[in-house]
Write a protein that holds these residues in place. Structure first.
Motif, PDB file in Angstrom:
ATOM      1  N   TYR A 212       0.863  -1.184   0.000  1.00  0.00           N
ATOM      2  CA  TYR A 212       0.000   0.000   0.000  1.00  0.00           C
ATOM      3  C   TYR A 212       0.896   1.230   0.000  1.00  0.00           C
ATOM      4  CZ  TYR A 212       1.396  -0.871   4.736  1.00  0.00           C
ATOM      5  OH  TYR A 212       2.172  -1.162   5.829  1.00  0.00           O
TER       6      TYR A 212
ATOM      7  N   CYS B 298      -1.002   5.034   0.110  1.00  0.00           N
ATOM      8  CA  CYS B 298      -1.928   5.839   0.925  1.00  0.00           C
ATOM      9  C   CYS B 298      -2.837   4.963   1.776  1.00  0.00           C
ATOM     10  CB  CYS B 298      -2.758   6.760   0.040  1.00  0.00           C
ATOM     11  SG  CYS B 298      -4.087   5.919  -0.853  1.00  0.00           S
ATOM     12  N   GLY B 299      -3.056   3.727   1.340  1.00  0.00           N
ATOM     13  CA  GLY B 299      -3.884   2.792   2.094  1.00  0.00           C
ATOM     14  C   GLY B 299      -5.371   2.865   1.796  1.00  0.00           C
ATOM     15  N   TYR B 300      -5.766   3.755   0.907  1.00  0.00           N
ATOM     16  CA  TYR B 300      -7.204   3.931   0.697  1.00  0.00           C
ATOM     17  C   TYR B 300      -7.854   2.687   0.086  1.00  0.00           C
ATOM     18  CZ  TYR B 300     -11.472   6.582   0.172  1.00  0.00           C
ATOM     19  OH  TYR B 300     -12.765   7.025   0.298  1.00  0.00           O
ATOM     20  N   CYS B 301      -7.154   2.044  -0.822  1.00  0.00           N
ATOM     21  CA  CYS B 301      -7.717   0.853  -1.474  1.00  0.00           C
ATOM     22  C   CYS B 301      -7.558  -0.393  -0.617  1.00  0.00           C
ATOM     23  CB  CYS B 301      -7.040   0.621  -2.820  1.00  0.00           C
ATOM     24  SG  CYS B 301      -5.308   0.061  -2.660  1.00  0.00           S
TER      25      CYS B 301
ATOM     26  N   CYS C 103      -5.880   0.542  -7.601  1.00  0.00           N
ATOM     27  CA  CYS C 103      -4.973   1.199  -6.665  1.00  0.00           C
ATOM     28  C   CYS C 103      -4.350   2.389  -7.374  1.00  0.00           C
ATOM     29  CB  CYS C 103      -3.896   0.236  -6.177  1.00  0.00           C
ATOM     30  SG  CYS C 103      -2.657   1.045  -5.136  1.00  0.00           S
ATOM     31  N   ARG C 104      -4.713   3.569  -6.954  1.00  0.00           N
ATOM     32  CA  ARG C 104      -4.213   4.768  -7.630  1.00  0.00           C
ATOM     33  C   ARG C 104      -2.736   5.009  -7.309  1.00  0.00           C
ATOM     34  NH1 ARG C 104      -7.727   9.011  -3.924  1.00  0.00           N
ATOM     35  NH2 ARG C 104      -6.799   8.381  -1.957  1.00  0.00           N
TER      36      ARG C 104
END
Ligand code: FES
Ligand code: FES
Length: 159
Positions: A98, A100-103, A135-136
């Motif tokens: 990861y 940013c961890g958002y996904c 995943c951006r």
């Protein structure tokens, strides 16, 4: 139509009274305070909102709350056991899967569903199963490595 809907959430009984067409995502985040489930596209296209319903990965942004009545819902908050992370979570940490961890919650739960169905997936099966989780930050290579690690038998065969 507003009504009471009961289901099992992370192993415990849950009940909400709400418009039965509301998205499961908003009930989890807004009504039940489980903000580990993320809003990305809101259109079933990115996987950020993935949760497990009766063992299947589903997009909670596109799932009306009425569809989980009587079912078992698992969110990222319910994956640990007795304070210990799930092996998939441990593998994501180990491989830094990861940025940013958002996904990440959606990735981990999609991987969880894959390993339920296919405990020892090939790389091609992992790629196919994870293809709709975006995943951006471009962590895909490390995500695949983490899933391979979580799927691998531990030394001596113990998990
Ligand atoms: S927020 Fe549900 S798939 Fe993107
Ligand atoms: S780690 Fe940032 S979107 Fe995947």
């Amino acid at each position: 139509m507003e009504r009471s809907i009961s289901f099992t959430l992370n192993g415990k009984p849950a009940s909400v009274t709400t418009d039965d067409e509301r998205a499961l995502l908003w009930v989890l985040r807004g009504d039940l305070g489980l903000t580990g489930t993320k809003f990305g596209c809101g259109a079933g296209l990115c996987g950020a909102c993935t949760v497990i319903v009766d063992g299947q990965a589903v997009r909670s942004c596109s799932t009306p709350i009425k569809d989980v009545a009587g079912k078992r819902v698992l969110t990222i908050e319910g994956l640990e056991r007795d304070g210990r992370l799930h092996p998939i979570q441990e593998a994501f940490l180990k491989h830094h899967a990861y940025q940013c961890g958002y996904c990440t919650p959606g990735m981990i739960l999609s991987a969880y569903a894959l390993l339920l169905q296919t405990p020892r997936p090939t790389e091609a099966q992992i790629l196919a199963a994870m293809d709709d989780n975006l995943c951006r930050c471009g962590a895909h290579v490390r995500i695949v490595a983490a899933i391979q690690e979580a799927a691998a038998p531990a030394p001596g065969g113990a998990r």
